[in-house]
Design a protein around this motif. Structure first.
Motif, mmCIF file in Angstrom:
data_model
loop_
_atom_site.group_PDB
_atom_site.id
_atom_site.type_symbol
_atom_site.label_atom_id
_atom_site.label_comp_id
_atom_site.label_asym_id
_atom_site.label_seq_id
_atom_site.Cartn_x
_atom_site.Cartn_y
_atom_site.Cartn_z
ATOM 1 N N ALA A 101 0.828 -1.210 0.000
ATOM 2 C CA ALA A 101 0.000 0.000 0.000
ATOM 3 C C ALA A 101 0.862 1.260 0.000
ATOM 4 O O ALA A 101 0.505 2.276 -0.609
ATOM 5 C CB ALA A 101 -0.935 -0.011 1.206
ATOM 6 N N ALA A 102 2.014 1.187 0.660
ATOM 7 C CA ALA A 102 2.912 2.343 0.716
ATOM 8 C C ALA A 102 3.505 2.676 -0.651
ATOM 9 O O ALA A 102 3.985 3.792 -0.871
ATOM 10 C CB ALA A 102 4.032 2.077 1.718
ATOM 11 N N LYS A 103 3.476 1.711 -1.588
ATOM 12 C CA LYS A 103 3.998 1.938 -2.941
ATOM 13 C C LYS A 103 2.931 2.522 -3.864
ATOM 14 O O LYS A 103 3.241 2.921 -4.987
ATOM 15 C CB LYS A 103 4.493 0.619 -3.549
ATOM 16 C CG LYS A 103 5.593 -0.080 -2.757
ATOM 17 C CD LYS A 103 6.884 0.662 -2.808
ATOM 18 C CE LYS A 103 7.981 -0.116 -2.088
ATOM 19 N NZ LYS A 103 9.256 0.646 -2.051
ATOM 20 N N GLY A 104 1.687 2.551 -3.407
ATOM 21 C CA GLY A 104 0.576 2.995 -4.223
ATOM 22 C C GLY A 104 0.412 4.501 -4.205
ATOM 23 O O GLY A 104 1.292 5.222 -3.735
ATOM 24 N N PRO A 105 -0.752 4.987 -4.703
ATOM 25 C CA PRO A 105 -1.868 4.186 -5.212
ATOM 26 C C PRO A 105 -1.569 3.569 -6.581
ATOM 27 O O PRO A 105 -0.693 4.040 -7.304
ATOM 28 C CB PRO A 105 -3.002 5.208 -5.318
ATOM 29 C CG PRO A 105 -2.299 6.508 -5.552
ATOM 30 C CD PRO A 105 -1.010 6.431 -4.780
ATOM 31 N N PHE A 106 -2.311 2.511 -6.882
ATOM 32 C CA PHE A 106 -2.150 1.794 -8.137
ATOM 33 C C PHE A 106 -3.347 2.070 -9.047
ATOM 34 O O PHE A 106 -4.488 2.033 -8.595
ATOM 35 C CB PHE A 106 -2.039 0.293 -7.883
ATOM 36 C CG PHE A 106 -0.895 -0.080 -6.984
ATOM 37 C CD1 PHE A 106 0.381 -0.219 -7.500
ATOM 38 C CD2 PHE A 106 -1.097 -0.273 -5.634
ATOM 39 C CE1 PHE A 106 1.449 -0.560 -6.679
ATOM 40 C CE2 PHE A 106 -0.043 -0.616 -4.800
ATOM 41 C CZ PHE A 106 1.232 -0.751 -5.317
ATOM 42 N N GLU A 107 -3.061 2.308 -10.305
ATOM 43 C CA GLU A 107 -4.135 2.553 -11.261
ATOM 44 C C GLU A 107 -4.671 1.226 -11.795
ATOM 45 O O GLU A 107 -3.923 0.406 -12.307
ATOM 46 C CB GLU A 107 -3.627 3.409 -12.422
ATOM 47 C CG GLU A 107 -4.732 3.834 -13.380
ATOM 48 C CD GLU A 107 -4.224 4.788 -14.451
ATOM 49 O OE1 GLU A 107 -4.983 5.018 -15.411
ATOM 50 O OE2 GLU A 107 -3.095 5.278 -14.321
ATOM 51 N N ASN A 108 -5.963 1.013 -11.623
ATOM 52 C CA ASN A 108 -6.626 -0.188 -12.125
ATOM 53 C C ASN A 108 -5.906 -1.457 -11.664
ATOM 54 O O ASN A 108 -5.477 -2.274 -12.482
ATOM 55 C CB ASN A 108 -6.692 -0.133 -13.656
ATOM 56 C CG ASN A 108 -7.764 -1.057 -14.229
ATOM 57 O OD1 ASN A 108 -8.593 -1.602 -13.492
ATOM 58 N ND2 ASN A 108 -7.729 -1.241 -15.527
ATOM 59 N N PRO A 109 -5.776 -1.658 -10.340
ATOM 60 C CA PRO A 109 -4.977 -2.785 -9.846
ATOM 61 C C PRO A 109 -5.725 -4.110 -9.855
ATOM 62 O O PRO A 109 -6.952 -4.162 -9.772
ATOM 63 C CB PRO A 109 -4.675 -2.374 -8.399
ATOM 64 C CG PRO A 109 -5.879 -1.584 -7.995
ATOM 65 C CD PRO A 109 -6.301 -0.833 -9.237
ATOM 66 N N ILE A 110 -4.977 -5.205 -9.953
ATOM 67 C CA ILE A 110 -5.484 -6.552 -9.732
ATOM 68 C C ILE A 110 -4.391 -7.324 -8.999
ATOM 69 O O ILE A 110 -3.207 -7.188 -9.322
ATOM 70 C CB ILE A 110 -5.886 -7.261 -11.037
ATOM 71 C CG1 ILE A 110 -6.418 -8.678 -10.732
ATOM 72 C CG2 ILE A 110 -4.737 -7.308 -12.042
ATOM 73 C CD1 ILE A 110 -7.056 -9.370 -11.933
ATOM 74 N N VAL A 111 -4.777 -8.084 -8.001
ATOM 75 C CA VAL A 111 -3.840 -8.906 -7.248
ATOM 76 C C VAL A 111 -3.949 -10.334 -7.759
ATOM 77 O O VAL A 111 -5.039 -10.912 -7.793
ATOM 78 C CB VAL A 111 -4.140 -8.854 -5.738
ATOM 79 C CG1 VAL A 111 -3.242 -9.828 -4.975
ATOM 80 C CG2 VAL A 111 -3.954 -7.439 -5.205
ATOM 81 N N LEU A 112 -2.824 -10.910 -8.182
ATOM 82 C CA LEU A 112 -2.778 -12.294 -8.646
ATOM 83 C C LEU A 112 -1.908 -13.103 -7.685
ATOM 84 O O LEU A 112 -0.771 -12.724 -7.401
ATOM 85 C CB LEU A 112 -2.195 -12.390 -10.055
ATOM 86 C CG LEU A 112 -3.042 -11.840 -11.200
ATOM 87 C CD1 LEU A 112 -2.342 -12.090 -12.533
ATOM 88 C CD2 LEU A 112 -4.427 -12.465 -11.217
ATOM 89 N N ALA A 113 -2.452 -14.201 -7.198
ATOM 90 C CA ALA A 113 -1.738 -15.058 -6.259
ATOM 91 C C ALA A 113 -1.311 -16.347 -6.933
ATOM 92 O O ALA A 113 -2.010 -16.870 -7.802
ATOM 93 C CB ALA A 113 -2.635 -15.376 -5.063
ATOM 94 N N LEU A 114 -0.168 -16.876 -6.502
ATOM 95 C CA LEU A 114 0.232 -18.223 -6.899
ATOM 96 C C LEU A 114 -0.350 -19.190 -5.872
ATOM 97 O O LEU A 114 0.018 -19.136 -4.700
ATOM 98 C CB LEU A 114 1.755 -18.356 -6.947
ATOM 99 C CG LEU A 114 2.425 -17.941 -8.262
ATOM 100 C CD1 LEU A 114 2.331 -16.452 -8.478
ATOM 101 C CD2 LEU A 114 3.870 -18.381 -8.286
ATOM 102 N N PRO A 115 -1.306 -20.028 -6.303
ATOM 103 C CA PRO A 115 -1.909 -20.958 -5.351
ATOM 104 C C PRO A 115 -1.012 -22.166 -5.117
ATOM 105 O O PRO A 115 -0.186 -22.484 -5.970
ATOM 106 C CB PRO A 115 -3.210 -21.370 -6.052
ATOM 107 C CG PRO A 115 -2.921 -21.235 -7.507
ATOM 108 C CD PRO A 115 -1.933 -20.106 -7.635
ATOM 109 N N ARG A 116 -1.159 -22.801 -3.951
ATOM 110 C CA ARG A 116 -2.196 -22.435 -3.024
ATOM 111 C C ARG A 116 -1.714 -21.476 -1.944
ATOM 112 O O ARG A 116 -2.436 -20.627 -1.472
ATOM 113 C CB ARG A 116 -2.782 -23.698 -2.392
ATOM 114 C CG ARG A 116 -3.528 -24.566 -3.416
ATOM 115 C CD ARG A 116 -4.144 -25.805 -2.841
ATOM 116 N NE ARG A 116 -3.104 -26.782 -2.512
ATOM 117 C CZ ARG A 116 -3.294 -28.111 -2.619
ATOM 118 N NH1 ARG A 116 -4.447 -28.575 -3.114
ATOM 119 N NH2 ARG A 116 -2.359 -28.942 -2.282
#
Length: 221
Positions: free
Chosen positions: A17-32
């Motif tokens: 969050a300290a690196k933001g704000p992000f424009e149109n962000p999406i978080v992608l995780a490597l499962p699991r």
């Protein structure tokens, strides 16, 4: 040392969050294991959460050692650690076998976690925050980065709680920004830096993806 993935995710969320704000962000995780960490980040920056499915290709007689990775996409991509393949004398027959096995598991997870939807088709122009519970050899993360970069996102941020120092130059070359909370030396394994490192279940992954979707919907109302 982190208590568990939730605590790691909470701490990582503040750093991201300290690196933001992000424009149109999406978080992608490597499962699991990356999903509980990524959930905390997605909730903190109010971004949608999804997964990018990558399967490690394990070495003969030591499946924990990555000789490469298989990542979803159209087409699916195989990234090999050519040096390790040569040094271990891994033949084509073994590679074909391990890729086929991991492709079957990749397809199972695709169907289970999100049906026919594919987040890789909707990344153009977005700020992608790519998260796992840690980096060891870096091959699964590199495979994910290669697949994401092909979709022309605006920016890619790699964010993990823990990673060995010697993997960071490569991550910094492949991503636009890298956020790592701890780089302990010596580095033994990701799980060694968590007090609790239980295997994340399919049910937990599905629950957190649904929860994130529900919470984001409520935020937008």
């Amino acid at each position: 040392m982190f208590k568990d993935r939730v605590e790691a995710g909470e701490k990582l969320a503040e750093a991201v969050a300290a690196k933001g704000p992000f424009e149109n962000p999406i978080v992608l995780a490597l499962p699991r294991g990356g999903v509980p960490v990524a959930y905390e980040v997605a909730r903190r920056i109010k971004a949608p959460l999804d997964v990018i499915i990558v399967r490690k290709l394990g070495a003969p007689f030591n499946e924990e050692f990555a000789i490469g990775a298989l990542v979803e996409g159209n087409p699916e991509r195989v990234l090999l650690n050519e040096e390790a393949v040569y040094r271990l004398g891994v033949d084509k027959s073994y590679l074909d076998q391990v890729v086929a096995r991991e492709r079957e598991e990749l397809h199972r997870r695709q169907k289970l976690y999100r049906g026919s939807q594919n987040p890789l088709e909707h990344l153009e122009g977005k700020s992608v925050i790519l998260i796992d519970d840690g980096i060891a050899t870096g091959y699964t993360m590199k495979a994910a980065l290669a697949a994401i970069r092909e979709q022309n996102p605006a920016t890619i941020v790699v964010a993990v709680p823990v990673a060995p120092q010697d993997t960071l130059p490569e991550m910094e070359r492949l991503a636009d920004r890298v956020v790592v909370l701890e780089t302990p030396e010596p580095f033994w394994a990701v799980g060694a830096h968590y007090e609790r490192f239980d295997q994340t279940s399919d049910e937990e992954v599905i629950d957190l993806l649904e929860k994130a979707k529900s919470e984001l919907g409520e935020e937008e109302k």
